[in-house]
Design an enzyme around this catalytic site. Structure first.
Site, mmCIF file in Angstrom:
data_model
loop_
_atom_site.group_PDB
_atom_site.id
_atom_site.type_symbol
_atom_site.label_atom_id
_atom_site.label_comp_id
_atom_site.label_asym_id
_atom_site.label_seq_id
_atom_site.Cartn_x
_atom_site.Cartn_y
_atom_site.Cartn_z
ATOM 1 N N CYS A 296 -3.387 6.679 -5.050
ATOM 2 C CA CYS A 296 -3.063 5.246 -4.886
ATOM 3 C C CYS A 296 -1.624 4.957 -5.335
ATOM 4 C CB CYS A 296 -4.052 4.375 -5.661
ATOM 5 S SG CYS A 296 -3.873 2.621 -5.239
ATOM 6 N N CYS B 199 0.862 -1.180 0.000
ATOM 7 C CA CYS B 199 0.000 0.000 0.000
ATOM 8 C C CYS B 199 0.902 1.235 0.000
ATOM 9 C CB CYS B 199 -0.918 -0.008 1.213
ATOM 10 S SG CYS B 199 -2.037 1.404 1.198
#
Ligand code: PYC
Length: 316
Positions: free
Chosen positions: A241, A91
């Site tokens: 992201c 992530c």
């Protein structure tokens, strides 16, 4: 009042997307690599994940990170990322949040820190004032111009790429990437994901493609692109992201549409920006993602004896 569980967490946001790092109070996962412990976490401690990430203590958009030691002393730490439904690979926004958290705790200094994630070691360089540059795992385009027939929508064509998670990247569609359209965007992306499953379209080794990324021209002309990133638990990423931007760079590099070393400014659905660049690496690239995180809370999550929902309230 007695409490069965006390979990110290530090919350932050990176480009608007929240990260909750579990500092103490997590489950004992035994030894092994972070990938091995992540599997144990997924298979045997899902109640803990849900306690931290789901309502009433968390929400669908929260990404959690369980801070664990790494057995390789060259690494500063290990991290197991998770969301509202399960564990995550890498992530990017969460790693930027982790660096801000470690700085808040006085545990990192300016400079490079190796972090062991479930899908490999990344190097996060803490620059101070919330800002980090994350040199991600090897990223690559797996398949180009894959078309799927999306129910109620028609044919959609995109690329399949790995950036630490699996993505389906769609540049041509009929959508306007604005927050006010988020319900519709979620609906469209859900159908695209269903169409990928129905058509048997996967990442390498049959891996499920669990993130869908739509692109458009940026709102701010200083940026190169805008995205909407649909996450596995049906939430959307408020940030651009990190792993999705890595997948995007991998596709740009594969098509020779963006040169190594040049800054790519990826704008999110709320207008937050990651600056990214890449170096070539065999059949793919190593992307570096830069962004800033801000601490929002230092909290002890409690489980009171008698709580009828000891594992929180999953809504997905
Ligand atoms: O920043 O890589 C990322 C990410 C993955 C899911 C949500 N954010």
């Amino acid at each position: 009042m007695s409490f069965l569980r006390k979990v110290l967490v530090i919350d932050s946001h990176t480009g608007g997307e929240p990260t909750r790092i579990v500092v103490t109070g997590g489950p004992e996962l035994g030894g092994g690599s972070v990938a091995e412990r992540s599997l144990r976490f997924r298979d045997h401690h899902d109640g803990f994940r849900s306690f931290v990430a789901d309502e009433p203590r968390g929400s669908d958009i929260l990404v959690g990170g369980l801070l664990v030691p790494s057995e390789d002393h060259a690494n500063a730490c290990g991290i197991i990322f998770f969301n509202n439904i399960s564990t995550l690979g890498m992530c990017g926004h969460g790693t930027i949040g982790l660096m801000a958290t470690l700085a808040h705790l006085g545990r990192n200094g300016i400079g490079a820190h190796r972090i062991e994630t479930t899908v490999g070691v990344v190097t996060a360089t803490w620059e101070g004032n919330g800002r980090s540059a994350v040199r991600n795992v090897h990223s690559y385009r797996h398949a180009e111009n894959v078309s799927v027939n999306v129910e109620g929508y028609g044919w959609v064509t995109g690329d399949v790429a790995w950036g630490g998670n699996w993505f389906f990247l769609v540049g041509e569609h009929r959508e306007t990437l604005e927050v006010r359209n988020s319900k519709r965007l979620i609906d469209v992306c859900t159908r695209i994901r269903d169409a990928l499953v129905a058509s048997g379209t996967t990442g390498a080794n049959g891996a499920e493609i669990d993130h869908i990324e739509l692109f458009s021209a940026p709102a701010d002309p200083q940026n190169h692109s805008r995205n909407f990133v649909f996450c596995p638990g049906s939430a959307y990423d408020r940030s651009p992201c990190g792993t999705g931007t890595s997948a995007k760079l991998a596709c740009l590099a594969a098509s020779e549409k963006w040169p190594p070393g040049e800054i790519w400014r990826q704008e999110s659905i709320i207008g937050s920006v990651f600056e990214a660049h890449y170096e070539r690496d065999g059949n793919g690239i190593i992307p570096t993602i830069c962004g800033s995180a801000y601490i929002t809370a230092e909290t002890t999550l409690l489980l009171e004896d008698g709580d009828p929902f000891p594992a929180g309230v999953p809504t997905k």
